[in-house]
Design a protein around this motif. Structure first.
Motif, short mmCIF file in Angstrom:
data_model
loop_
_atom_site.label_atom_id
_atom_site.label_comp_id
_atom_site.label_asym_id
_atom_site.label_seq_id
_atom_site.Cartn_x
_atom_site.Cartn_y
_atom_site.Cartn_z
N LEU A 27 0.75 -1.15 0.06
CA LEU A 27 -0.02 0.12 -0.06
C LEU A 27 0.78 1.21 0.06
CD1 LEU A 27 -2.54 -1.20 2.68
CD2 LEU A 27 -2.80 -1.23 -0.03
N SER A 28 2.13 1.22 0.45
CA SER A 28 2.96 2.41 0.50
C SER A 28 3.27 2.77 -0.96
CB SER A 28 4.35 1.98 1.37
OG SER A 28 3.89 1.54 2.70
N GLU A 29 3.22 1.75 -2.05
CA GLU A 29 3.56 2.24 -3.45
C GLU A 29 2.29 2.71 -4.07
OE1 GLU A 29 6.46 1.93 -4.95
OE2 GLU A 29 7.57 0.95 -3.17
N LEU A 30 1.37 2.83 -3.53
CA LEU A 30 0.05 3.39 -4.19
C LEU A 30 -0.30 4.72 -3.81
CD1 LEU A 30 -2.07 -0.09 -3.81
CD2 LEU A 30 -0.49 0.93 -5.91
N PRO A 31 -0.91 5.51 -4.72
CA PRO A 31 -1.13 6.87 -4.37
C PRO A 31 -2.64 6.98 -3.46
CG PRO A 31 -1.77 6.76 -6.61
CD PRO A 31 -0.87 5.41 -6.00
N GLN A 32 -3.46 6.04 -3.59
CA GLN A 32 -4.82 6.07 -2.90
C GLN A 32 -4.92 4.54 -2.20
OE1 GLN A 32 -7.35 7.23 -6.19
NE2 GLN A 32 -7.35 9.07 -5.38
N PRO A 33 -4.24 4.30 -1.06
CA PRO A 33 -4.20 3.01 -0.51
C PRO A 33 -5.75 2.56 0.10
CG PRO A 33 -2.92 4.38 0.96
CD PRO A 33 -3.34 5.05 -0.41
N SER A 34 -6.53 3.56 0.55
CA SER A 34 -7.87 3.28 1.06
C SER A 34 -8.74 2.86 -0.05
CB SER A 34 -8.15 4.41 1.86
OG SER A 34 -7.62 4.93 2.75
N GLN A 35 -8.67 3.51 -1.35
CA GLN A 35 -9.31 2.91 -2.43
C GLN A 35 -9.12 1.44 -2.65
OE1 GLN A 35 -9.26 5.91 -5.28
NE2 GLN A 35 -10.73 7.30 -4.37
N THR A 36 -7.62 1.27 -2.79
CA THR A 36 -7.30 -0.17 -3.02
C THR A 36 -7.77 -1.08 -2.17
OG1 THR A 36 -5.16 0.86 -4.18
CG2 THR A 36 -5.30 -1.58 -3.25
N LEU A 37 -8.01 -0.80 -0.78
CA LEU A 37 -8.31 -1.50 0.17
C LEU A 37 -9.75 -1.86 -0.31
CD1 LEU A 37 -6.55 -0.39 3.62
CD2 LEU A 37 -6.41 -2.71 2.46
N THR A 38 -10.65 -0.74 -0.42
CA THR A 38 -12.06 -1.23 -0.76
C THR A 38 -12.32 -1.90 -1.87
OG1 THR A 38 -12.81 1.24 0.22
CG2 THR A 38 -14.12 0.41 -1.44
N LEU A 39 -11.26 -1.54 -2.98
CA LEU A 39 -11.19 -2.58 -4.30
C LEU A 39 -11.13 -3.94 -3.87
CD1 LEU A 39 -11.35 -3.08 -7.40
CD2 LEU A 39 -8.74 -2.63 -7.06
N LEU A 40 -10.11 -4.36 -3.06
CA LEU A 40 -9.70 -5.73 -2.73
C LEU A 40 -10.86 -6.24 -1.97
CD1 LEU A 40 -6.06 -5.03 -1.52
CD2 LEU A 40 -6.85 -6.21 -3.58
N SER A 41 -11.64 -5.41 -1.22
CA SER A 41 -12.68 -6.14 -0.29
C SER A 41 -13.71 -6.53 -1.12
CB SER A 41 -13.17 -5.09 0.65
OG SER A 41 -12.22 -5.09 1.62
N SER A 42 -13.91 -5.53 -2.30
CA SER A 42 -14.97 -5.87 -3.32
C SER A 42 -14.92 -7.17 -4.21
CB SER A 42 -15.36 -4.69 -4.02
OG SER A 42 -14.33 -4.37 -5.09
N LEU A 43 -13.48 -7.41 -4.35
CA LEU A 43 -13.09 -8.43 -5.07
C LEU A 43 -12.92 -10.04 -4.15
CD1 LEU A 43 -10.02 -7.05 -7.04
CD2 LEU A 43 -12.30 -7.42 -7.79
N GLY A 44 -13.56 -9.90 -2.98
CA GLY A 44 -13.61 -10.98 -2.10
C GLY A 44 -12.58 -11.17 -1.23
N TYR A 45 -11.56 -10.45 -1.15
CA TYR A 45 -10.36 -10.61 -0.38
C TYR A 45 -10.71 -9.88 1.15
CZ TYR A 45 -7.61 -11.42 -4.41
OH TYR A 45 -7.03 -12.53 -5.45
N SER A 46 -10.09 -10.54 1.93
CA SER A 46 -10.33 -10.11 3.34
C SER A 46 -8.82 -9.87 3.90
CB SER A 46 -10.65 -10.88 4.39
OG SER A 46 -11.91 -11.40 4.01
N PRO A 47 -8.26 -8.45 3.38
CA PRO A 47 -6.66 -7.94 3.53
C PRO A 47 -6.51 -7.76 5.27
CG PRO A 47 -7.82 -6.35 2.16
CD PRO A 47 -9.14 -7.40 2.73
N GLN A 48 -5.32 -8.30 5.28
CA GLN A 48 -4.75 -8.30 6.90
C GLN A 48 -3.48 -7.16 6.82
OE1 GLN A 48 -3.53 -11.88 8.33
NE2 GLN A 48 -5.71 -12.87 8.57
#
Length: 112
Positions: A27-48
């Motif tokens: 997430l440190s490599e991304l400009p919008q990490p919160s949006q990426t976490l939302t995307l990952l959740s919408s894809l069925g992942y449960s990020p830790q």
């Protein structure tokens, strides 16, 4: 658990042990990490959320898969690579190697 124990529990070692598969997004490599976490959740992942200490600094990562395999041949390598590629192209299409990491620890006998 004190604060030092709490933070140490979130530390992720770099790389994979033999028989381990780790799929993560830095997430440190991304400009919008919160949006990426939302995307990952919408894809069925449960990020830790975890962190890595590297020579370039501290990195916050979202671990999507962290599995210890019983046997070296118990995972479909092609499916795993396809999963990494799909995520990488979805998250950073212009630079697929920027943030999505796939670590696969091979046992010494499987590498031969």
């Amino acid at each position: 658990m004190n604060a030092v124990e709490q933070i140490n529990a979130l530390k992720l070692p770099i790389g994979a042990k033999p028989g381990q598969v780790v799929l993560l997004v830095d997430l440190s490599e991304l400009p919008q990490p919160s949006q990426t976490l939302t995307l990952l959740s919408s894809l069925g992942y449960s990020p830790q959320l975890r962190y890595l200490e590297t020579q370039t600094g501290l990195h916050v990562v979202a671990v999507l898969k962290d599995e210890q395999l019983d046997t070296p041949h118990s995972i479909d390598e092609e499916a795993l690579f396809d999963e990494w590629e799909t995520l990488a192209l979805r998250i950073t299409p212009d630079q697929p190697n920027q943030a999505v990491r796939l670590w696969r620890g091979r046992s010494p006998s499987a590498a031969a």
